[in-house]
Design a protein around this motif. Structure first.
Motif, PDB file in Angstrom:
ATOM      1  N   CYS A  39       0.818  -1.222   0.000  1.00  9.36           N
ATOM      2  CA  CYS A  39       0.000   0.000   0.000  1.00  9.36           C
ATOM      3  C   CYS A  39       0.849   1.268   0.000  1.00  9.36           C
ATOM      4  O   CYS A  39       0.312   2.369   0.142  1.00  9.36           O
ATOM      5  CB  CYS A  39      -0.917   0.014   1.220  1.00  9.36           C
ATOM      6  SG  CYS A  39      -2.007  -1.414   1.362  1.00  9.36           S
ATOM      7  N   ASP A  40       2.146   1.127  -0.134  1.00  7.89           N
ATOM      8  CA  ASP A  40       3.071   2.251  -0.029  1.00  7.89           C
ATOM      9  C   ASP A  40       3.548   2.673  -1.418  1.00  7.89           C
ATOM     10  O   ASP A  40       4.111   1.853  -2.152  1.00  7.89           O
ATOM     11  CB  ASP A  40       4.259   1.837   0.837  1.00  7.89           C
ATOM     12  CG  ASP A  40       5.189   3.001   1.159  1.00  7.89           C
ATOM     13  OD1 ASP A  40       5.067   4.062   0.532  1.00  7.89           O
ATOM     14  OD2 ASP A  40       6.044   2.835   2.044  1.00  7.89           O
ATOM     15  N   PRO A  41       3.350   3.933  -1.819  1.00 10.03           N
ATOM     16  CA  PRO A  41       3.808   4.406  -3.134  1.00 10.03           C
ATOM     17  C   PRO A  41       5.313   4.239  -3.366  1.00 10.03           C
ATOM     18  O   PRO A  41       5.766   4.233  -4.512  1.00 10.03           O
ATOM     19  CB  PRO A  41       3.424   5.894  -3.131  1.00 10.03           C
ATOM     20  CG  PRO A  41       2.317   5.997  -2.147  1.00 10.03           C
ATOM     21  CD  PRO A  41       2.614   4.979  -1.086  1.00 10.03           C
ATOM     22  N   GLN A  42       6.095   4.100  -2.294  1.00 14.05           N
ATOM     23  CA  GLN A  42       7.525   3.868  -2.470  1.00 14.05           C
ATOM     24  C   GLN A  42       7.790   2.482  -3.057  1.00 14.05           C
ATOM     25  O   GLN A  42       8.870   2.232  -3.597  1.00 14.05           O
ATOM     26  CB  GLN A  42       8.251   4.007  -1.133  1.00 14.05           C
ATOM     27  CG  GLN A  42       8.178   5.406  -0.549  1.00 14.05           C
ATOM     28  CD  GLN A  42       8.874   5.502   0.790  1.00 14.05           C
ATOM     29  OE1 GLN A  42      10.086   5.637   0.863  1.00 14.05           O
ATOM     30  NE2 GLN A  42       8.106   5.414   1.861  1.00 14.05           N
ATOM     31  N   ALA A  43       6.830   1.577  -2.914  1.00 12.95           N
ATOM     32  CA  ALA A  43       6.867   0.242  -3.526  1.00 12.95           C
ATOM     33  C   ALA A  43       8.080  -0.581  -3.100  1.00 12.95           C
ATOM     34  O   ALA A  43       8.573  -1.411  -3.866  1.00 12.95           O
ATOM     35  CB  ALA A  43       6.817   0.352  -5.059  1.00 12.95           C
ATOM     36  N   ASN A  44       8.541  -0.395  -1.878  1.00 17.83           N
ATOM     37  CA  ASN A  44       9.701  -1.169  -1.408  1.00 17.83           C
ATOM     38  C   ASN A  44       9.367  -2.641  -1.216  1.00 17.83           C
ATOM     39  O   ASN A  44      10.207  -3.513  -1.452  1.00 17.83           O
ATOM     40  CB  ASN A  44      10.233  -0.581  -0.102  1.00 17.83           C
ATOM     41  CG  ASN A  44      10.902   0.765  -0.294  1.00 17.83           C
ATOM     42  OD1 ASN A  44      11.413   1.058  -1.372  1.00 17.83           O
ATOM     43  ND2 ASN A  44      10.891   1.595   0.722  1.00 17.83           N
TER      44      ASN A  44
END
Length: 258
Positions: A39-44
């Motif tokens: 769910c994080d736009p950083q897409a880690n």
């Protein structure tokens, strides 16, 4: 029906993504069917499992407003029991696009309802903030797991997160409860780590996991190889810790804070 667990802490660098990836992988090793949702736009989390965000055609943003297409955006991973719903930088737009939408807190919930019966666990890796993406995750979840770094200011950030959880529970999702707090980056040789552990046990005696996630070089290396610690070095201290945490999660049920 899947147990849906948000892994959240608005403070960055606490081992949230590491916990999301490796807890999911450990549950999959136990032959639990798991969907990990980035769910994080950083897409880690996405890149940490070997998926390059720029090479993915469909991701969480693709289905955020079209829940009937959720299945099409789920990707297989190296584990037969672990699937991934990846993220991309496009998720940044969700925070703005949802502002004037009705029932804006429940868009993710609608997506997950379409696949919840296919999994034993759905793990949500939340952004390091308390914005609308995290709020959507909390409204879609039944359980909240909080990774807490063993450092001086660790407990300050958790207070606001728990306040947010209580507001969500009272107003938006009465089924949300605290599954537990897991201490990360623990170093038993360090007095500060032991002091933080004692303080967390004093404040949350019923909610702290027995498993401690250690500082471990292999844990840090694994994401650069696009692997969980389970697939990178299952004999490492980090892998042992996350398998221990997974066993606790399977047996534990969430409780409200008194």
């Amino acid at each position: 029906m899947a147990r849906i667990i948000s892994i959240a802490n608005q403070k960055g660098g606490v081992g949230k993504t590491t916990t999301a990836i490796n807890l999911s992988a450990a549950l999959a090793v136990m032959e639990k069917k798991v969907l990990l949702v980035d769910c994080d736009p950083q897409a880690n989390t996405t890149s940490g499992l070997g998926c390059l965000p720029g090479e993915i055609e469909k991701d969480l943003y693709s289905v955020f407003y079209a829940p009937e297409k959720t299945v099409e955006s789920i990707h297989k991973t190296k584990s037969d029991f672990l699937d991934l719903l990846p993220a991309s930088t496009d998720l940044v737009a969700v925070e703005l696009e949802l502002v004037d939408k009705m029932a804006r807190e429940y868009f993710l919930d609608e997506c997950l309802k379409t696949v919840a019966n296919e999994y034993d666990y759905i793990i949500l890796d939340c952004p390091p903030s308390l914005g609308l993406l995290t709020l959507n995750a909390l409204c879609a979840s039944r359980e909240l797991l909080i990774p807490l770094q063993c450092e001086f200011f660790a407990l300050e950030g958790i207070v606001k997160l728990l306040q947010t959880m209580e507001q969500v529970r009272k107003r938006l999702n009465k089924e949300l409860s605290l599954l537990g707090v897991v201490l990360t980056m623990y170093d038993g040789r360090n007095n500060l780590s032991r002091e933080v552990q004692n303080e967390v046990r004093r404040c949350f005696p019923e909610h702290i996991f027995e498993t401690l996630i250690p500082r471990n070089v292999r844990l840090s290396e694994a994401p650069s190889h696009g692997k969980s610690i389970i697939h990178y070095d299952i004999k490492s201290k980090g892998a042992e810790a996350y398998i221990g945490l997974a066993k606790e999660v399977v047996l534990r049920r969430p409780k409200n804070i008194a």
